[in-house]
Design an enzyme around this catalytic site. Structure first.
Site, PDB file in Angstrom:
ATOM      1  N   GLY A 292       0.845  -1.188   0.000  1.00  0.00           N
ATOM      2  CA  GLY A 292       0.000   0.000   0.000  1.00  0.00           C
ATOM      3  C   GLY A 292       0.873   1.228   0.000  1.00  0.00           C
ATOM      4  N   GLY A 293       0.259   2.350   0.226  1.00  0.00           N
ATOM      5  CA  GLY A 293       1.002   3.600   0.226  1.00  0.00           C
ATOM      6  C   GLY A 293       2.095   3.621   1.270  1.00  0.00           C
TER       7      GLY A 293
ATOM      8  CB  VAL B 199       0.756  -6.049   4.296  1.00  0.00           C
ATOM      9  CG1 VAL B 199       0.170  -6.819   5.466  1.00  0.00           C
ATOM     10  CG2 VAL B 199       0.292  -4.605   4.325  1.00  0.00           C
TER      11      VAL B 199
ATOM     12  CE  LYS C 284      -0.025  -0.549   7.107  1.00  0.00           C
ATOM     13  NZ  LYS C 284      -1.135   0.217   7.635  1.00  0.00           N
TER      14      LYS C 284
ATOM     15  CG  ASP D 182      -8.177   6.010   3.760  1.00  0.00           C
ATOM     16  OD1 ASP D 182      -9.092   6.362   2.980  1.00  0.00           O
ATOM     17  OD2 ASP D 182      -7.182   5.364   3.391  1.00  0.00           O
TER      18      ASP D 182
END
Lengths: 995, 265
Positions: A90-91, A95, A110, A204
Site C-alpha cells: 500500500g502507500g 504487508v 506491516k 480513511d
C-alpha cells in the site's frame, strides 16, 4: 480478607497454579475489586511486547539477517519474526505474513518502506501514532495490534492475521441482501464507534479497509491515518490535478491530502478540520454504495455533493434505512448524527415496531409516513434549525461587544482579563444551549421518539435557561467595578443546560397550572428568580433578597411547589453568603420539603447536598450533616446518573470531615470529588480547582506540604486563566501556596507570596477590606517567625489602625487586631505588655461575643500560656481548667478542640512540678489525636510534652527518651519550618539523656 | 570454579545461568549467588522466566547496571499502566517514587522486596502489578472505580428502557444479581475481567489457556446463560400473567438483552 501476593496473581495468569489454588484466587477476586484490577493488569501484560524485545539492545536477536530495502523474502528474520509471505502493498509499504515464535502464531507484519526525503519523518510518525492508538483499542470489530517497533531503522507493526476477503471483495463475490449488508456494516460501525470513544479518527474508512474474517465478522483495519482527535486544522488541500480519482490509490504520494477521494467528506476537501463525523460520512458513502450499488455522489474532484445519484434499479432497501444513511451524508457535519453510536442506534431500530408503540401510547406520529413517501428528497426540510436565531437576541457578537465596552468603562484593573473569561464561558453556554435546543427539537420532530408533552416541558426548561443568560447579560451591560470582580465566576454559575435533558426528572415534576392568567404570573415569578440568581452570583445580596422575597410570595400564592423550592434554594444561598448559616439551613430545609412535595428531585438533591455542608461544616454538626448526605445519596439514586451532584456531595463531605479534623476520610472524599470533576467538568475547570485547594489543605495538615505545593500550583494556573491574574481568589491561593512553601522551606519562602497577595488585595478589594487587613497580620506573624520584630510591629499596627478606621473600636475585629499585637509582645518576651493586651482583648470579646465563644476561649488559653511563662503558673492553671470545662460542656471529652488546652495544661503542671498530672493531660491529648491522622510534627509537640512529664515523674524514663527521639525525628524531617522546635528538643535530649 | 565433566548429566541450572547472564550484558552476578537465588525460589522447574529472575536478583543486590535497566525498562511500563487508568500525573509520580523505595531499598533484616519476585510471570508484569496495588491501596487513587457488575449490565442509553428501569429498578437489579450468583465462579471471573476491567478476549483466553475464538465462545455462552437466568428470575418476580405485564416484561427483557450484547461486543 488477605489478598494474594503478586507472584500468586501472576502465576494465576500464567496458568502456573494448581487447580485448587486457581480456584482460590478466583474466589478471592470475586469479592475483591482491587485484586480484580491487578489480575486485569497482569493478564494484559502477556499480550504486550515483553521485556527483552523492548529495545534493540539485546545482541543477537534483534538484528535481522539482511537489511531489507524493498520486500524481504521468505525466511528472512525481522526482529523476532520470521517472514512467511508477502500479502500486499500500500502507500505505506508492504504487508507480510510472518511467524511469531514467541507467541507461536501467524501475524500480519506491516513494514514501512525505507524512506528518505522530506516525507519520511511525517510518514513514520503517522504510522507510530496509528500503532500506539490502535494498540490501546481492544474491540472485536477492530484488528488487534500486538507490537510495534523498529527493525534496522524501519518501522514495523505486528497485528492479528485475518484470513478473509475485504468488505469490497465480499460485496462483489455474490449478491447480498440488504439485511446481510447492513449486518456487516453495523459491525464495522461499532468498530469505528469504539475508536471514536478512544478519541481516534480513522480518516480513511472504505470497504477496502474492512476485512471479513473466518467467522464472518467485519474487522476494521488500517487506521493508517488515525490520530488523536484534536482541533488542529487538517493539512491543506494540494492542487486538485494531483488527486487521482481512483479507489486503488489509497493516498496521495505527497502525504498531505489524506483519505480516499470517493469516500472523503466535504470538509476534508475544503481543508477544514475533520472530526469523528467525517468517518461517519465515509461510512455512509460506503454503505450507500453497498446497498444501492451506486455511489451517492457523481465522480469528480471533489465529487458533486449537491446531487444525489438515485439507484438505477428498483430496490427493496426500506425507506428508514435510506433515511438514516442520508442523514449521515449531510454536507455539513452538524447535519449528520452527533456520533456513530447515534447513527448505529437508528440503524438498529425497526421503525415499524416503534411506530406501533407510539400509536399505542397515543402520541403524535404525523410526519413519519409523509417522510417515508419522500425517500429521495435529499435534504429533508429541517424543522430544528432555529436554535441560533432563537438565542441571538440574548447572546450575540453585538451584545458581547456592548458588555465588553461596559466592563472596560468601569476602569477596573481586572476588566480586560475578566471579560475574556466571561465571553469564553458565555459562548460555551450559548453553544450548549443551542445543542440542547436542537437535540430536544429533533427528538420529537426528526427522530420521532419523544412525545409532544415532553418536548413542551423540555423547551420550557430551556426557555428559563435562556432567560437566565439574558438577565446576566443585562446585568453585565451595566457593570461597575464590584461586578467585574464577580463576573467571571458568575458566568460559570448559570443554571445547567444539561438538567433540561433529564427527561425522567422533568416528567416527574408536578404539572404546571394551565390557566393563561396564572401562567403569566408564573412567568413573572420565574423572571424574578432568574434575577435573584444573577444578583446572588454577582454579589448583590441585598437586592437579591428583595427579588427572592417577592418571588417567594408569588410562588406560594400560585401554590406551585417546584418553583417555590427553586426560589427557597436561592434564598438559602443568599443567607449563606451573608454568613447567616442558621437562616441558610432553614431556607434549604424548606426548599427540600417544597421540592419533595412538588416532585422536583433534582432540586431536592441540590438542597440536601447543600445542607450537608452548611450543617456539617459551617454549623459544626457532623452527625446531622451526615444524615443529609445519606438522604442526598438516596435522591441521587432516584435522579439517575448525576456525576456533578456526586462531585458536589463528595466535596461537601470532605469539608465536613476536615472540619472535624478527620483527615484520611476528608482526603478520600476530596479525591473522589476531584476524579468526578476532572471527568465531568474537565481538569481545567474552576470547580476542579476548588477541590484541588481543598485537597492541598488536607495534605498540608497531614504533613505532606510538597504535595500541597503542586496541588496549589495547579489550582493557581486554572484560576489565573479562568479569572485573570489579578483576581482576589488568586490572592487567596497565593497565600495558601506561600503557607505550603513555608512548611517546606521555612518562613522566608512565604514572604514574597504574601506580599504579592497583599498588593493584589489592596488593588482589587481596597485597603480597608477585612481580607486585606488580616493579611497584614499574617505578614506580621511571618516576620515574627523570622525574628524581624520591627517589620512585624509595622504590619500589626497598620492592621489595628485600619480596623479602627473600618469597624470602629467597639468591634470583634478590633479585638482580633489587639490580639495580634499582644501575641507579638509575648513572642518578644514582653510578658507584662502582652498580658495587658490580652486583658484588653478579653474585655472586648467577652462583651461582644460572650464567654462561651470559641475566640474568647482561645484568647484565654493564650493568656494562660503567658501567665505560665511570666512565672504565674497557679493563675494559668485556674484559667485553663475553666476553659477546658467550658469546652467539654459544649462538645464532650474527646473533641479535637481540647488538644491545645490539654497541652498547655500539661506544660503548666510541669511548671508546678506535678509531672504525674502533666502526664495524664498530655496522654489524653495524644489519645484524642491518635485516630485523626494529624501531621507528625503536631504529634511530635504532644510527644515532647508527654516525654518531659514522664521524665520528671521518674517513672518510665526509657519511654520518655523513646518519645523524644520520635519527636526529634519528626521535627528534623520537617526541615526548616520546624528548626526551632528541633533545636529545643535536641537540647533537652542532650541535657537529660546523660545520667 | 566447577567445570562440568562431559559425562555429567545435563545441568539445567547451568544452562539457566548462562542464558540469563547472556540476556543482560553488563549485569554480572556470581554463578553461586544467582543459582542460590534461583533455587530458593523453586529452581527451574516448572519453566520460569530465568532471565527476569536474574535481573531481579541483580537489582535486589543493588548492581548499578541492573538498577539502570530497572529505571529504563521496568518503571516506564509501570508508569504507563497507571497512566492508562487515568491517574493524575502527580499521583503517578508519587507512586513511582514509592515503587522505587518499596522494591529497591533493603528492609530491616531482609533484602529489598524485589527479591521476592519468583519468576512465575514476566518481571515487567510483576512490577506493573505491584505499582498498581500500591496506587490502589496506599494512594487510595480509586482509578478502578469499583463498578459492580450488576451496574455495568444495566443499559443507560436506551430511553424506553429508562422508564421501565425507573419503575422496576429493584427487581431488575435483584434478578441480575441472583443470575450472577448462580453462575460458576470461573465464568464470573472472566465476565468481570471482560466487562469491568476491559481486558481483551485474547488476554483472558490466555489466562484460561484457550484461543481467542474459544474465549469468545465462552463469553458468549456465559452471556447467554446470564441473560436467560435473569429473564427467568424477572418473569418470576414480575409475575407476568396479565397480558399488560407480559408486554412490559418483553420490552424489559429485550432492553436487557440489548445491553448485555452491547457490553460484550
Amino acid at each position: 480478607m488477605d489478598c494474594p501476593d503478586e507472584n500468586t496473581l501472576l502465576a494465576y495468569c500464567e496458568r502456573a497454579l494448581e487447580p485448587s489454588q486457581a480456584q482460590a484466587v478466583e474466589a478471592h477476586v470475586d469479592r475483591c475489586s482491587a485484586c480484580l484490577a491487578l489480575v486485569g493488569e497482569a493478564a494484559r501484560g502477556a499480550a504486550r511486547t515483553t521485556l527483552m524485545d523492548a529495545s534493540g539492545e539485546k545482541p543477537g536477536t534483534d538484528k535481522p539477517a539482511t537489511a531489507p530495502s524493498s520486500s524481504p523474502g521468505r525466511g528472512t528474520q525481522l526482529g523476532r519474526y520470521v517472514v512467511l509471505d508477502r500479502v500486499g502493498a500500500g502507500g505505506m509499504g508492504v504487508v507480510l505474513s510472518a511467524y511469531d515464535p514467541r507467541l507461536d502464531r501467524r501475524v500480519a507484519l506491516k513494514l514501512v518502506r525505507a524512506l528518505d526525503g522530506d516525507g519520511a519523518r511525517e510518514l513514520e510518525q503517522r504510522l507510530l501514532r496509528e500503532a500506539q492508538a490502535v494498540a490501546r483499542l481492544s474491540h472485536p470489530h477492530v484488528i488487534t495490534v500486538f507490537d510495534v517497533g523498529t527493525v534496522d531503522g524501519r518501522l514495523f507493526m505486528a497485528m492479528e492475521f485475518v484470513e478473509g476477503p475485504t468488505l469490497r471483495q465480499w460485496l462483489k463475490a455474490s449478491p447480498r441482501s440488504w439485511r446481510e449488508v447492513l449486518h456487516l456494516f453495523k459491525q464495522a460501525g461499532q468498530g469505528l464507534a469504539a475508536a471514536h470513544a478512544a478519541q481516534l479518527i480513522h480518516r480513511d474508512f472504505k470497504p477496502d479497509n474492512v476485512l471479513v474474517d473466518g467467522q464472518g465478522r467485519a474487522r476494521v483495519t488500517d487506521f493508517g491515518l488515525a490520530r488523536l482527535q484534536d482541533t488542529t486544522p487538517a493539512l491543506p488541500t494540494p492542487p486538485r490535478a494531483n488527486v487521482p480519482d481512483d479507489d486503488a490509490a489509497p493516498l496521495t504520494r505527497t502525504g498531505s491530502l489524506v483519505g480516499t477521494p470517493a469516500y472523503m467528506p466535504p470538509e476534508q476537501w475544503s481543508g477544514e478540520p475533520m472530526d469523528a463525523r467525517g468517518d461517519q460520512f465515509s461510512f455512509c458513502v460506503a454503505l450507500y454504495e453497498a446497498l444501492f450499488r451506486i455511489r451517492p455522489f457523481a465522480r469528480g474532484q471533489p465529487p458533486d455533493f449537491e446531487h444525489l445519484q438515485a439507484p438505477a434499479h428498483d430496490t427493496d432497501v426500506p425507506a428508514w434505512v435510506r433515511r438514516v444513511v442520508l442523514r449521515g451524508l449531510g454536507i455539513k457535519p452538524a447535519d449528520r448524527y452527533a456520533s456513530m453510536t447515534a447513527l448505529l442506534e437508528d440503524l438498529g431500530k425497526d421503525p415499524a415496531r416503534r411506530r406501533a408503540r407510539l400509536l399505542a401510547t397515543g402520541c403524535a406520529v404525523a410526519g413519519v409516513s409523509a417522510l417515508a413517501l419522500l425517500p429521495w428528497l435529499r435534504a429533508e426540510p429541517a424543522p430544528c434549525t432555529g436554535a441560533a436565531a432563537r438565542l441571538a437576541p440574548v447572546w450575540s457578537a453585538p451584545r458581547e461587544a456592548r458588555v465588553r465596552a461596559a466592563m472596560l468603562a468601569t476602569g477596573a484593573s481586572l476588566a480586560g482579563s475578566t471579560m475574556d473569561a466571561v465571553s469564553r464561558h458565555l459562548s460555551d453556554y450559548a453553544r450548549a444551549w443551542e445543542a440542547g435546543y436542537t437535540e430536544t427539537c429533533e427528538a420529537t420532530h426528526v427522530r420521532h421518539e419523544q412525545p409532544e408533552n415532553v418536548l413542551a416541558l423540555r423547551m420550557a426548561c430551556l426557555e428559563s435557561r435562556r432567560q437566565s443568560l439574558d438577565v446576566l447579560a443585562d446585568t453585565l451591560e451595566r457593570a461597575d467595578s464590584a461586578l467585574v470582580q464577580k463576573a467571571a465566576e458568575a458566568s460559570l454559575r448559570l443554571p445547567s443546560v444539561s438538567d433540561c435533558s433529564r427527561v425522567e426528572s422533568i416528567l416527574s415534576l408536578a404539572p404546571e397550572p394551565q390557566d393563561p392568567a396564572v401562567r403569566a404570573r408564573m412567568e413573572q415569578a420565574r423572571l424574578r428568580l432568574s434575577r435573584a440568581q444573577v444578583l446572588l452570583e454577582t454579589g448583590r445580596y441585598a437586592q437579591g433578597k428583595t427579588e427572592v422575597t417577592a418571588a417567594l410570595e408569588e410562588a406560594r400564592a400560585l401554590g406551585y411547589r417546584p418553583l417555590e423550592a427553586e426560589v427557597l434554594h436561592v434564598a438559602g444561598w443568599l443567607e449563606h453568603r451573608l454568613a447567616r448559616n442558621e437562616e441558610a439551613e432553614r431556607a434549604w430545609t424548606e426548599a427540600m420539603r417544597a421540592a419533595l412535595a412538588g416532585r422536583h428531585d433534582v432540586l431536592a438533591l441540590r438542597a440536601s447536598t447543600d445542607l450537608v455542608f452548611v450543617i456539617g461544616y459551617e454549623l459544626e454538626d457532623m452527625k446531622r450533616g451526615l444524615e443529609h448526605a445519606a438522604q442526598a445519596r438516596a435522591l441521587m439514586e432516584r435522579v439517575g446518573s448525576a456525576d456533578e451532584s456526586a462531585a458536589r456531595l463528595e466535596n461537601n463531605l470532605g469539608l465536613v470531615y476536615f472540619g472535624e479534623g478527620q483527615l484520611p476520610q476528608s482526603l478520600e472524599h476530596y479525591q473522589r470529588a476531584l476524579a468526578l470533576r476532572e471527568r465531568t467538568l474537565g481538569p481545567e475547570h474552576l470547580d476542579t480547582a476548588k477541590v484541588l485547594t481543598n485537597l492541598a489543605l488536607v495534605r498540608t495538615r497531614q504533613g505532606s506540604p510538597l504535595d500541597a505545593v503542586s496541588l496549589y500550583e495547579r489550582a493557581l494556573a486554572i484560576q489565573r486563566r479562568e479569572l485573570g491574574a489579578g483576581h482576589p481568589l488568586v490572592a487567596n491561593t497565593l497565600i495558601l501556596l506561600g503557607d505550603a512553601r513555608r512548611w517546606v522551606e521555612g518562613p522566608e519562602a512565604a514572604v514574597a507570596f504574601y506580599e504579592q497577595a497583599l498588593a493584589l488585595r489592596e488593588a482589587t478589594l481596597g485597603e480597608t477590606h477585612l481580607d486585606t487587613i488580616r493579611l497584614h497580620n499574617d505578614l506580621g506573624r511571618l516576620h515574627e517567625q523570622l525574628e524581624r520584630f520591627d517589620s512585624a510591629r509595622v504590619h500589626h499596627e497598620k492592621a489595628l489602625a485600619l480596623t479602627a478606621h473600618a469597624f470602629g473600636e467597639e468591634h470583634a475585629e478590633y479585638a482580633q487586631s489587639l490580639l495580634a499585637l499582644a501575641a507579638l509582645e509575648n513572642r518578644q518576651g514582653h510578658f507584662a505588655a502582652a498580658l495587658k493586651g490580652y486583658d484588653r482583648t478579653l474585655a472586648l470579646q467577652a462583651r461582644l461575643l460572650g464567654a462561651k465563644d470559641s475566640s474568647t476561649l482561645r484568647t484565654r488559653e493564650e493568656r494562660a500560656a503567658v501567665l505560665r511563662k511570666a512565672g504565674r503558673p497557679r493563675e494559668a492553671l485556674a484559667e485553663l481548667e475553666e476553659v477546658l470545662a467550658r469546652k467539654e460542656a459544649d462538645g464532650g471529652p474527646r473533641q479535637p478542640r481540647l488538644v491545645t488546652s490539654l497541652v498547655e495544661l500539661a506544660r503548666t503542671w510541669l511548671e508546678l512540678k506535678q509531672p504525674e498530672r502533666a502526664r495524664v493531660a498530655a496522654q489524653r491529648a495524644l489519645d484524642i489525636i491518635q485516630p485523626l491522622g494529624w501531621s507528625p510534627t503536631r504529634r511530635a509537640e504532644l510527644q515532647f510534652t508527654l516525654a518531659q512529664a514522664l521524665w520528671d515523674a521518674k517513672s518510665s524514663r526509657g519511654q520518655a527518651l523513646a518519645l523524644v527521639d520520635e519527636a526529634l525525628a519528626a521535627f528534623t524531617s520537617a526541615g526548616k519550618a520546624k528548626q526551632a522546635q528541633a533545636r529545643e528538643v535536641a537540647l533537652w535530649k542532650q541535657t537529660h539523656s546523660r545520667p | 570454579m566447577y567445570t562440568p565433566n562431559r559425562m555429567d548429566p545435563p545441568r539445567p541450572d547451568e544452562d539457566a545461568y548462562l542464558r540469563a547472564r547472556a540476556a543482560w550484558p553488563g549485569v554480572v552476578l556470581e554463578r553461586g549467588v544467582f543459582l542460590a537465588h534461583l533455587s530458593a525460589r523453586g529452581g527451574t522447574d516448572p519453566v520460569r522466566h530465568v532471565e527476569d529472575l536474574y535481573l531481579a536478583c541483580a537489582c535486589a543486590r543493588g548492581l548499578p547496571a541492573a538498577l539502570a535497566l530497572f529505571e529504563r525498562r521496568l518503571l516506564p511500563a509501570a508508569r504507563q499502566a497507571l497512566a492508562r487508568r487515568n491517574m493524575a500525573p502527580d499521583v503517578v509520580d508519587e507512586a513511582m517514587q514509592r515503587l522505587r523505595e518499596r522494591l529497591l531499598l533493603p528492609r530491616e533484616n531482609a533484602p529489598p522486596r524485589l527479591a521476592e519476585y519468583d519468576g512465575r510471570g514476566p518481571l515487567e508484569t510483576w512490577v506493573r502489578t505491584v505499582a498498581l496495588r500500591l496506587a490502589l491501596t496506599e494512594l487510595r487513587e480509586r482509578a478502578a472505580r469499583p463498578i459492580a457488575l450488576e451496574e455495568a449490565l444495566l443499559p443507560v442509553q436506551d430511553a424506553s428502557f429508562a422508564a421501565l428501569k425507573h419503575r422496576h429498578h429493584a427487581d431488575i437489579e435483584a434478578s441480575i444479581a441472583s443470575a450472577l450468583a448462580s453462575m460458576e465462579l470461573r465464568e464470573r471471573a472472566f465476565l468481570r475481567l471482560h466487562l469491568v476491567e476491559n481486558v481483551g478476549v485474547e488476554d483472558i483466553g490466555r489466562v484460561h489457556g484457550v484461543s481467542r475464538a474459544t474465549m469468545t465462545r465462552w463469553l458468549k455462552a456465559a452471556r447467554d446463560t446470564l441473560t436467560e437466568r435473569t429473564h427467568a428470575e424477572l418473569r418470576r418476580r414480575l409475575k407476568v400473567d396479565a397480558s399488560e405485564l407480559e408486554s412490559l416484561a418483553r420490552t424489559l427483557l429485550s432492553g436487557l438483552d440489548l445491553s448485555v450484547r452491547h457490553l460484550l461486543r
